[in-house]
Design a protein around this motif. Structure first.
Motif, PDB file in Angstrom:
ATOM      1  N   ASP A 130       0.844  -1.200   0.000  1.00 46.52           N
ATOM      2  CA  ASP A 130       0.000   0.000   0.000  1.00 46.52           C
ATOM      3  C   ASP A 130       0.883   1.254   0.000  1.00 46.52           C
ATOM      4  OD1 ASP A 130       0.901   0.441   2.565  1.00 46.52           O
ATOM      5  OD2 ASP A 130      -0.967  -0.128   3.551  1.00 46.52           O
ATOM      6  N   ALA A 131       0.257   2.420   0.147  1.00 46.52           N
ATOM      7  CA  ALA A 131       0.984   3.695   0.044  1.00 46.52           C
ATOM      8  C   ALA A 131       2.027   3.851   1.148  1.00 46.52           C
ATOM      9  CB  ALA A 131      -0.006   4.848   0.083  1.00 46.52           C
ATOM     10  N   GLU A 132       1.811   3.174   2.294  1.00 43.13           N
ATOM     11  CA  GLU A 132       2.771   3.268   3.415  1.00 43.13           C
ATOM     12  C   GLU A 132       3.867   2.209   3.318  1.00 43.13           C
ATOM     13  OE1 GLU A 132      -0.698   3.798   4.436  1.00 43.13           O
ATOM     14  OE2 GLU A 132       0.047   5.833   4.073  1.00 43.13           O
ATOM     15  N   GLY A 133       3.818   1.405   2.271  1.00 39.70           N
ATOM     16  CA  GLY A 133       4.833   0.359   2.106  1.00 39.70           C
ATOM     17  C   GLY A 133       4.483  -0.916   2.848  1.00 39.70           C
ATOM     18  N   LYS A 134       3.242  -1.022   3.321  1.00 40.73           N
ATOM     19  CA  LYS A 134       2.825  -2.224   4.050  1.00 40.73           C
ATOM     20  C   LYS A 134       2.403  -3.301   3.039  1.00 40.73           C
ATOM     21  CE  LYS A 134      -0.673  -3.463   7.266  1.00 40.73           C
ATOM     22  NZ  LYS A 134      -2.026  -3.108   7.110  1.00 40.73           N
ATOM     23  N   LEU A 135       2.881  -4.533   3.297  1.00 42.77           N
ATOM     24  CA  LEU A 135       2.566  -5.632   2.384  1.00 42.77           C
ATOM     25  C   LEU A 135       1.084  -5.973   2.452  1.00 42.77           C
ATOM     26  CD1 LEU A 135       3.843  -7.780   0.434  1.00 42.77           C
ATOM     27  CD2 LEU A 135       3.975  -9.296   2.415  1.00 42.77           C
ATOM     28  N   ILE A 136       0.412  -5.927   1.311  1.00 42.66           N
ATOM     29  CA  ILE A 136      -1.014  -6.278   1.258  1.00 42.66           C
ATOM     30  C   ILE A 136      -1.183  -7.742   0.864  1.00 42.66           C
ATOM     31  CG2 ILE A 136      -3.189  -5.842   0.055  1.00 42.66           C
ATOM     32  CD1 ILE A 136      -2.304  -2.988  -0.405  1.00 42.66           C
ATOM     33  N   CYS A 137      -0.369  -8.167  -0.077  1.00 43.62           N
ATOM     34  CA  CYS A 137      -0.541  -9.529  -0.591  1.00 43.62           C
ATOM     35  C   CYS A 137       0.771 -10.009  -1.204  1.00 43.62           C
ATOM     36  CB  CYS A 137      -1.649  -9.519  -1.657  1.00 43.62           C
ATOM     37  SG  CYS A 137      -1.995 -11.126  -2.345  1.00 43.62           S
ATOM     38  N   SER A 138       1.090 -11.271  -1.003  1.00 44.85           N
ATOM     39  CA  SER A 138       2.296 -11.847  -1.586  1.00 44.85           C
ATOM     40  C   SER A 138       1.969 -13.276  -2.011  1.00 44.85           C
ATOM     41  CB  SER A 138       3.411 -11.851  -0.520  1.00 44.85           C
ATOM     42  OG  SER A 138       4.562 -12.465  -1.057  1.00 44.85           O
ATOM     43  N   GLN A 139       2.395 -13.654  -3.185  1.00 40.92           N
ATOM     44  CA  GLN A 139       2.086 -14.997  -3.660  1.00 40.92           C
ATOM     45  C   GLN A 139       3.274 -15.566  -4.440  1.00 40.92           C
ATOM     46  OE1 GLN A 139      -1.037 -16.992  -3.440  1.00 40.92           O
ATOM     47  NE2 GLN A 139       0.500 -18.454  -4.095  1.00 40.92           N
TER      48      GLN A 139
END
Ligand code: SF4
Length: 454
Positions: A130-139
């Motif tokens: 997201d805009a803050e650099g937080k991981l939303i999804c990883s696959q």
């Protein structure tokens, strides 16, 4: 596993596992993040193993970008490809899922790792932040050959995802296929048709096969008369199909001209693949020219006898044989060397040619066995990481071996000693024993010696 039709897929070159598969992974990742799409402001592409080591030559990085832009391989046109890549590489924007533009900086957002992910030689991880650099999804995705993709979960638990456990008619070995042929008094093409009818109507299957044949012929025509006579990449190879085609058109009394014809068919299609053009995986892009070259040879020899029914029978037989390699071994050069790509393609073409020439099911399996037997041990060592040397000429040899194997199987009077199932297993074990240097890494073989002397 399901239907075998997707052994033949219309896609783009130069590599099914390095181009078509990663593009599909990008498409799947877009679907995965659909619920959070508005929050995604950064994408990171991580490539591992063979996808990293030969990724630039095989255009894996660009394939991921195109896939993440929501474009499917069969829809890609030269214009759409150019505009997506221009946006990403020059304007530093990724049109994520084709719906919203986010910042994209190639140097930091595409990472090439030399190490391998644990479950397959072709691994990749896609990440959304997201805009803050937080991981939303990883696959994590694995490109398992022929443009097929599997997640970690699917590779670890194949039985939970295959979905074909309740099939009334099924086969996982040549032995099963021969038993079904004997039980129902049908050919391998007919058994393959009955198998496919559990997923599609007969009309759909025939239509699909004829579309595949049209696409193969289109690749051949495009390869004979290309827009550019030089293949892309640092080797600056001159395309040979246009010259071979000009010679082919002039009448020749050379009794060996037929060998040149088969080489022309294979080289034209393989060069089209090397140029990133539209081809059909058969079963992969690197080996995409073997099956069409044998079909074009039959068309030349049999003229109008090589009509729609024979085309459909040929492709149904070839896909049934290809499925045995996919289910029991590998069709990935990164996993088992070029024997898994070129050998499988030659085996498919040999069996299919024997089938349409009137061979018994046992002779079809014998033809497929012979073709693979003489590809055993074949390494994958693409020079400069490009699907050009040795790949293009290798398709011609794969086709010639297939024709020879079909003739040998049909003319022999004794029973074969080695069976198709045994040679498939041998190929896989040989591939697993093969040093990583010879499995689509460009770290050994011709890729290394040629690199050291030039
Ligand atoms: S050497 Fe064979 S397996 Fe390797 S890239 Fe070329 S065609 Fe594919």
């Amino acid at each position: 596993m399901g239907s075998n039709l997707s052994i033949f897929k219309i896609g783009v070159g130069p590599s099914s596992s390095h181009t078509v598969g990663p593009m599909l992974a990008g498409n799947l990742f877009c679907e995965l993040i659909t619920p959070h799409l508005q929050d995604v402001k950064k994408i990171k592409i991580e490539l591992y193993g063979s996808l990293s080591l030969t990724g630039k030559g095989h255009l894996t990085d660009l394939a991921c970008i195109i896939g993440l832009s929501g474009i499917k391989a069969q829809e890609l046109t030269p214009t759409s490809k150019e505009s997506i890549l221009h946006l990403a590489l020059n304007d530093h924007k990724l049109n994520l899922a084709g719906t919203q533009e986010i910042p994209f900086f190639y140097e930091e957002d595409v990472v090439f790792y030399r190490d391998f992910l644990p479950l397959h030689e072709n691994g990749m991880r896609l990440n959304a932040f997201d805009a803050e650099g937080k991981l939303i999804c990883s696959q994590v995705y694995y490109s398992i050959g022929g443009g097929f993709i599997a997640t970690e979960e699917e590779l670890k638990n194949p039985s939970t995802t295959s979905g074909d456990s309740k099939l009334e008619l099924d086969f996982t070995s040549a032995k099963d296929l021969l038993e079904l042929c004997s039980k129902y008094h049908k050919s391998i093409a007919e058994i393959s048709m009955e198998f496919e009818k559990q997923f599609h109507t007969q009309e759909e299957i025939e239509k699909y096969c004829l579309e595949i044949w049209d696409a193969m012929q289109e690749s051949y025509r495009n390869g004979c008369e290309p827009n550019s006579e030089i293949l892309p990449g640092p080797l600056k190879l001159k395309r040979r199909a246009p010259e071979l085609y000009r010679k082919h058109k002039s009448t020749s009394s050379d009794p060996l001209a037929i060998v040149d014809s088969v080489s022309l068919y294979a080289i034209a299609v393989a060069e089209e693949n090397g140029a990133g053009g539209k081809v059909v995986t058969a079963p992969t892009n690197g080996a995409c020219a073997v099956v069409p070259a044998v079909m074009l040879y039959l068309q030349e020899q049999l003229k109008e006898r090589f009509g729609p029914k024979m085309v459909v029978d040929f492709l149904l037989t070839a896909m049934a044989i290809g499925s045995l390699y996919k289910k029991n071994a590998s069709i990935s050069g990164a996993e088992a060397g070029c024997q898994a790509e070129m050998g499988s393609a030659s085996s498919m073409a040999a069996g299919a040619m024997a089938m349409v020439m009137g061979a018994t099911p046992a002779q079809v399996c014998s033809a497929a066995e012979i073709a693979m037997e003489h590809h055993l041990g074949l390494t994958c060592d693409p020079v400069a990481g490009l699907v050009q040397i040795p790949c293009i000429e290798r398709n011609a040899f794969g086709a010639i071996k297939a024709i020879s194997a079909a003739r040998m199987a049909m003319s022999r009077e004794s029973d074969p000693t080695v069976g198709l199932d045994e040679v498939i297993l041998t190929m896989y074990q040989t591939g697993k024993d093969m040093d990583l240097k010879y499995k689509e890494t460009s770290l050994g073989g011709l890729a290394k010696t040629f690199g050291s002397v030039c």
